[in-house]
Design an enzyme around this catalytic site. Structure first.
Site, mmCIF file in Angstrom:
data_model
loop_
_atom_site.group_PDB
_atom_site.id
_atom_site.type_symbol
_atom_site.label_atom_id
_atom_site.label_comp_id
_atom_site.label_asym_id
_atom_site.label_seq_id
_atom_site.Cartn_x
_atom_site.Cartn_y
_atom_site.Cartn_z
ATOM 1 C CB SER A 74 -0.958 0.012 1.194
ATOM 2 O OG SER A 74 -2.033 -0.868 0.963
ATOM 3 C CE LYS A 77 -4.597 1.926 -0.612
ATOM 4 N NZ LYS A 77 -3.992 0.628 -0.342
ATOM 5 C CB SER A 134 -4.215 1.495 3.899
ATOM 6 O OG SER A 134 -3.471 1.178 2.757
ATOM 7 C CE LYS A 237 -1.524 3.992 2.645
ATOM 8 N NZ LYS A 237 -1.461 2.922 3.657
#
Length: 394
Positions: A74, A77, A134, A237
């Site tokens: 993720s 992202k 997320s 993140k």
């Protein structure tokens, strides 16, 4: 019997979907203290690769295997968020824009906020869902709003990656779900993290610890425990999948120094956070930013050729922040670089020279020296006008 087989097959399909995309889970337990490593010491990061950079200059302060390709999960992202922030800033989207969930977005596995087809959320709400928990479904909704489809959005992601110099990256989706040709590297993740942080509003979302959606019905707790437990954390993140392992891009700012630490394919969730701590602690312990402004008691001039005046005065109204080692005793010196002369015409504010700043024979920055005023090119008619004006003053 038939009903039992149908239920069994459905269970197997759901298992297959979730097995390739482990949900991001929020961990609210405090961070364990980690020692601060001395300069030159290996940090013992239990991961495939890692890197620490200065968020302003991009200078690499520590790295291990940072160009190795691996699934980014993720952390992908981050690139998706860059494109969304660009769309917000150029007016293609606004935070109040309502987006309707499509069947495609609602069908995603992995981390999600369980959006239903036809359900509407604002860009503001979707940004919270992406940055805090997320959410894959929210990410695809934003991608579709920006580019029309996830496929078109992924093309934009790869174009942006190329423009940023991310040479060991290829995206196949906007969420980070495992895919054979979906990969990046610690260095490339640091590059795109640096780019995302240029959009200052993003930290209003990446620093959220807890929040809600759907009028308080859906609780959000950040998957990045550094947000709550690490001083100065600004995001950024987490990422976890079966293929990628445990990944993290962590950013923090203290005393004017902003750092980005990336851990790829960590062994456990605990180790990725410990690894990011070690990297950030190392940076804050051994580096600092020094603000440098041009200072001179003497006025500076440069000769002007073929101009309506013979000399032009220079000035400087800029400063810069230099990254230096805390234990470096080398004095910061400066050198003024000017041409012997310049040719007219010259525009006010035009750069004529520069002041270069050095430490230990290494250039750490420079400040431009600019023209105080405009100087026209001397022509026959301008020369005549100057002579006439002179005669009139006699």
């Amino acid at each position: 019997m038939m009903k039992f087989l149908c239920l069994f097959m459905t269970f197997c399909m759901l298992f297959c979907i979730t097995a390739s995309a482990i949900n991001e889970v929020s961990d609210t337990t405090p961070l364990e203290a980690v020692p601060v490593a001395a300069e030159g010491e290996m940090l013992d990061i239990k991961a495939k690769s890692c890197i620490l950079i200065d968020a302003k200059s991009g200078k690499v302060l520590y790295e291990e295997n940072s160009d190795a390709k691996s699934p980014p999960a993720s952390i992908t992202k981050i690139m998706s968020l860059i494109l969304v922030m660009e769309a917000l800033e150029d007016g293609r989207l606004s935070l109040d824009t309502n987006i309707v969930c499509t069947d495609t977005a609602a069908s995603l596995g992995g981390s999600q906020i369980w959006l239903e087809p036809g359900e509407t959320m604002t860009v503001h709400e979707l940004l919270k869902a992406v940055t805090v928990v997320s959410a894959n479904d929210a990410t695809v909704m934003l991608a579709e709003a920006v580019a029309g489809s996830e496929e078109s959005f992924v093309v934009m992601m790869n174009e942006k990656a190329k423009a940023l110099g991310m040479n060991n990256t290829n995206f196949e989706n906007c969420t980070g779900l495992d895919s054979p040709e979906h990969y990046s590297s610690a260095f490339d993740v640091a590059l795109m993290s640096k780019e995302l942080l240029k959009h200052e509003k993003i930290t209003e979302y990446t620093t959220i610890w807890m929040d809600t959606l759907r009028n308080g019905e859906s609780e959000l707790v950040n998957t990045n425990k550094l947000v709550r437990f690490y001083e100065g954390c600004t995001g950024l993140k987490t990422g976890t999948t079966a293929d990628a392992g445990y990944c993290l891009s962590a950013s923090a700012t203290r005393d004017g120094l902003s750092l980005i630490a990336v851990v790829m394919s960590g062994e456990t969730s605990k180790e990725r956070f410990a690894g990011a701590q070690k990297l950030l602690n190392f940076g804050f312990a051994h580096y600092k930013n020094v603000e440098i402004k041009a200072e001179s008691d003497e006025k500076m001039f440069v000769e002007v050729k073929k101009g309506t005046q013979d000399m032009i005065e220079l000035f400087s109204d800029e400063s810069f922040s230099a990254l230096v080692r805390k234990n470096d005793k080398g004095e910061i010196t400066s050198q003024i670089i000017l041409p012997e002369n310049v040719k007219a015409p010259i525009e006010k504010g035009q750069q004529i020279g520069e002041i270069i700043y050095m430490q230990n024979d290494n250039q750490i920055g420079s400040i431009p020296l600019k023209a105080e005023n405009s100087v026209h090119k001397r022509t026959i008619w301008r020369s005549f006008a100057i002579l006439l004006n002179y005669l009139c003053t006699l």
